[in-house]
Design a protein around this motif. Structure first.
Motif, short mmCIF file in Angstrom:
data_model
loop_
_atom_site.label_atom_id
_atom_site.label_comp_id
_atom_site.label_asym_id
_atom_site.label_seq_id
_atom_site.Cartn_x
_atom_site.Cartn_y
_atom_site.Cartn_z
N TYR A 216 2.70 -0.16 3.60
CA TYR A 216 3.09 1.26 3.66
C TYR A 216 3.99 1.60 2.47
O TYR A 216 4.76 0.77 2.00
CB TYR A 216 3.86 1.53 4.95
CG TYR A 216 2.98 1.43 6.19
CD1 TYR A 216 2.17 2.49 6.58
CD2 TYR A 216 2.97 0.27 6.96
CE1 TYR A 216 1.35 2.39 7.70
CE2 TYR A 216 2.17 0.16 8.08
CZ TYR A 216 1.36 1.23 8.45
OH TYR A 216 0.56 1.12 9.56
N PHE A 217 3.85 2.84 1.99
CA PHE A 217 4.67 3.35 0.89
C PHE A 217 5.32 4.63 1.42
O PHE A 217 4.97 5.73 1.01
CB PHE A 217 3.80 3.69 -0.32
CG PHE A 217 2.99 2.54 -0.86
CD1 PHE A 217 3.42 1.83 -1.98
CD2 PHE A 217 1.78 2.16 -0.29
CE1 PHE A 217 2.66 0.78 -2.51
CE2 PHE A 217 1.02 1.11 -0.81
CZ PHE A 217 1.47 0.41 -1.92
N ARG A 218 6.27 4.48 2.35
CA ARG A 218 6.72 5.65 3.11
C ARG A 218 7.45 6.70 2.28
O ARG A 218 7.41 7.88 2.59
CB ARG A 218 7.61 5.20 4.27
CG ARG A 218 6.85 4.37 5.28
CD ARG A 218 7.56 4.35 6.63
NE ARG A 218 7.05 3.30 7.48
CZ ARG A 218 5.93 3.38 8.20
NH1 ARG A 218 5.22 4.49 8.18
NH2 ARG A 218 5.53 2.37 8.95
N GLU A 219 8.15 6.27 1.22
CA GLU A 219 8.94 7.24 0.45
C GLU A 219 8.26 7.63 -0.87
O GLU A 219 8.83 8.36 -1.65
CB GLU A 219 10.34 6.67 0.14
CG GLU A 219 11.13 6.19 1.35
CD GLU A 219 11.43 7.32 2.34
OE1 GLU A 219 11.59 8.47 1.88
OE2 GLU A 219 11.47 7.04 3.55
N VAL A 220 7.07 7.11 -1.11
CA VAL A 220 6.37 7.50 -2.35
C VAL A 220 5.72 8.86 -2.08
O VAL A 220 5.00 9.02 -1.09
CB VAL A 220 5.29 6.45 -2.74
CG1 VAL A 220 4.54 6.90 -3.98
CG2 VAL A 220 5.93 5.08 -2.97
N PRO A 221 6.02 9.87 -2.93
CA PRO A 221 5.53 11.23 -2.64
C PRO A 221 4.01 11.30 -2.55
O PRO A 221 3.29 10.56 -3.23
CB PRO A 221 6.02 12.06 -3.84
CG PRO A 221 7.07 11.23 -4.50
CD PRO A 221 6.82 9.81 -4.15
N GLU A 222 3.56 12.21 -1.71
CA GLU A 222 2.13 12.53 -1.54
C GLU A 222 1.52 12.77 -2.93
O GLU A 222 2.16 13.39 -3.78
CB GLU A 222 2.07 13.82 -0.71
CG GLU A 222 0.75 14.17 -0.10
CD GLU A 222 0.38 13.25 1.07
OE1 GLU A 222 -0.80 13.18 1.32
OE2 GLU A 222 1.28 12.64 1.69
N GLY A 223 0.34 12.26 -3.17
CA GLY A 223 -0.33 12.55 -4.46
C GLY A 223 -0.01 11.53 -5.54
O GLY A 223 -0.72 11.44 -6.53
N GLU A 224 1.07 10.79 -5.38
CA GLU A 224 1.38 9.73 -6.36
C GLU A 224 0.48 8.52 -6.08
O GLU A 224 0.23 8.20 -4.91
CB GLU A 224 2.83 9.27 -6.20
CG GLU A 224 3.86 10.23 -6.72
CD GLU A 224 3.91 10.25 -8.23
OE1 GLU A 224 3.95 9.16 -8.83
OE2 GLU A 224 3.86 11.35 -8.80
N PRO A 225 0.00 7.83 -7.13
CA PRO A 225 -0.80 6.62 -6.86
C PRO A 225 0.06 5.54 -6.19
O PRO A 225 1.22 5.36 -6.56
CB PRO A 225 -1.25 6.17 -8.24
CG PRO A 225 -0.33 6.82 -9.20
CD PRO A 225 0.17 8.08 -8.56
N LYS A 226 -0.52 4.89 -5.21
CA LYS A 226 0.23 3.86 -4.48
C LYS A 226 -0.49 2.52 -4.63
O LYS A 226 -1.68 2.42 -4.35
CB LYS A 226 0.32 4.23 -3.00
CG LYS A 226 1.02 5.55 -2.76
CD LYS A 226 0.94 5.96 -1.31
CE LYS A 226 1.56 7.33 -1.10
NZ LYS A 226 0.81 8.43 -1.77
N PHE A 227 0.24 1.52 -5.07
CA PHE A 227 -0.34 0.18 -5.19
C PHE A 227 0.77 -0.85 -5.29
O PHE A 227 1.94 -0.52 -5.54
CB PHE A 227 -1.29 0.10 -6.40
CG PHE A 227 -0.68 0.54 -7.70
CD1 PHE A 227 0.02 -0.35 -8.49
CD2 PHE A 227 -0.82 1.86 -8.14
CE1 PHE A 227 0.57 0.06 -9.69
CE2 PHE A 227 -0.27 2.27 -9.35
CZ PHE A 227 0.43 1.36 -10.12
N ALA A 228 0.39 -2.11 -5.08
CA ALA A 228 1.37 -3.20 -5.03
C ALA A 228 1.64 -3.76 -6.42
O ALA A 228 1.05 -4.77 -6.81
CB ALA A 228 0.87 -4.29 -4.08
N SER A 229 2.52 -3.09 -7.16
CA SER A 229 2.92 -3.59 -8.49
C SER A 229 3.82 -4.81 -8.30
O SER A 229 4.20 -5.16 -7.18
CB SER A 229 3.68 -2.50 -9.23
OG SER A 229 4.88 -2.23 -8.51
N PHE A 230 4.19 -5.44 -9.40
CA PHE A 230 5.06 -6.61 -9.33
C PHE A 230 6.38 -6.23 -8.64
O PHE A 230 6.85 -6.92 -7.74
CB PHE A 230 5.32 -7.16 -10.74
CG PHE A 230 6.00 -8.49 -10.74
CD1 PHE A 230 5.29 -9.65 -10.49
CD2 PHE A 230 7.38 -8.60 -10.96
CE1 PHE A 230 5.91 -10.90 -10.47
CE2 PHE A 230 8.01 -9.84 -10.94
CZ PHE A 230 7.27 -10.99 -10.69
#
Ligand SMILES: Nc1ncnc2c1ncn2[C@@H]1O[C@H](COP(=O)(O)OP(=O)(O)O)[C@@H](O)[C@H]1O
Ligand SMILES: [Mg+2]
Length: 345
Positions: A216-230
């Motif tokens: 989950y990326f709960r605080e990443v704003p809607e529309g921003e790309p979400k992925f597991a960076s380092f």
């Protein structure tokens, strides 16, 4: 059972130095697995290897273990050599936990694994490969945005916000950067927007899929790309700031069934055995893409694999004992002739 607990060391250390180091935070998961094996009644010899093959061979010959519990992920600090250490164990004829050298070789090459998956009609992102020796000059046929990563590294090494590229110029710049900075070949994939799901699998022939977990990326704003960076994987402050954490995925029964079917197929066609974790993405339209198969994923007690197994009703001790039992169980495709492969010499 007499078990050698094999792990890799980023620096050379003598066996008599382990006791101190095993107490440090960095080694918490090895120490915990060691304690678990002891609690299960096994006689455990920890063996950390940096790049000393003589030491490895000497210890194995001296101890004559019934089993190697394999936690090693590198040799001489180089992850590309992970399968080779297993090859050596195979030549010695000592039973060991987890994936074969062959499965490690296949899965660690993200391009080769995806070609095999695609042949078996498992949905994967379209991709191209850029070789360090002849870097790619164009990215024909790929849809943007794309995602650029090292072809055979792990743990999100080389993955940052710049891995996500919306233009050819940005993508090629990242490709060049990875070639130079990480001295590696590069895979460029179409970016799959959607929920990120991890499914643990236990077994050789008969497979159990564990309850899916979601990143989950709960605080990443809607529309921003979400992925597991380092950073998203390893930087606690960053994870806290953006609300990045895994938990049991909230999915419909139907979706769980589809995921299980796909993950078992991925596991089989890539020849995994023992235990593994399949990483996937589910698009808003409900399409499932396989992102990566991980042979020998982390089995630390607070990690996704263990938490998912515990959710399925197993205790942590049972997970570890099951992984041991699977080292002696028949593998898919074993015939009586090759079935002796794991017998002790
Ligand atoms: N094609 C893709 N589309 C969207 N996200 C991706 C894609 N490939 C990788 N990612 C993101 O990058 C993370 C790491 O990629 P992965 O291939 O699993 O490499 P690693 O071996 O470093 O874990 C994934 O967990 C996912 O969040
Ligand atoms: Mg991954």
């Amino acid at each position: 059972m007499k078990i050698v607990l094999l792990f890799d060391l980023s620096i050379p250390l003598k066996p008599e130095q382990y006791a101190e180091y095993l107490k440090t935070d960095d080694w918490a998961s090895e120490a915990h697995i060691l304690a678990t094996l002891n609690r299960l009644g096994h006689d455990v010899i920890p063996l950390g290897i940096h790049d000393d093959l003589d030491l490895l061979l000497r210890e194995l010959k001296r101890e004559k273990p019934d089993l190697i519990f394999n936690l090693s992920e590198a040799f001489g600090g180089d992850r590309r050599f992970e399968p080779h250490l297993v090859s050596l164990i195979e030549l010695l004829g000592i039973p060991y936990t987890g994936a074969t050298s062959n499965a490690l070789n296949i899965s660690k090459d993200k391009g080769l694994a995806k070609k095999i998956l695609s042949y078996h009609r498992i949905q994967i992102p379209h991709f191209l490969i850029s070789r360090k020796a002849s870097p790619m000059q164009s990215l024909a046929d790929l849809k943007y945005p794309v995602f650029i990563k090292p072809l055979n590294l792990e743990a999100s090494e080389g993955i940052s916000q710049l891995s996500f590229a919306e233009t050819k110029k940005d993508a090629l710049e990242r490709v060049r950067y990875l070639h130079e900075r990480f001295e590696t070949d590069v895979i460029i994939e179409e970016f799959i927007d959607g929920r990120e799901i991890y499914v643990g699998i236990l077994g050789n022939e008969r497979l159990s899929a564990l309850p899916p977990r979601e990143l989950y990326f709960r605080e990443v704003p809607e529309g921003e790309p979400k992925f597991a960076s380092f950073k998203a994987k390893w930087d606690d402050d960053y994870r806290k700031k953006w609300g990045i954490r895994t938990a049991t995925a909230n999915l419909s029964e139907d979706m769980i069934e589809r995921l299980e079917e796909i993950c078992k197929k991925v596991y089989r066609v890539l020849g995994l055995c023992g235990y593994g974790r399949i990483d996937l993405r589910i698009t808003p339209a409900g399409e499932i893409f396989c992102i990566e198969a991980n042979p020998n994923p982390s089995i630390e007690k607070d990690g996704d694999f263990a938490l998912s197994a515990i959710k399925s009703g197993m205790s942590y001790d049972e997970v570890i004992q099951k992984i041991i039992n699977l080292a002696f169980a028949p593998e898919p495709g074993d015939t009586p002739r090759t079935g002796t492969r794991r017998k002790k010499k």
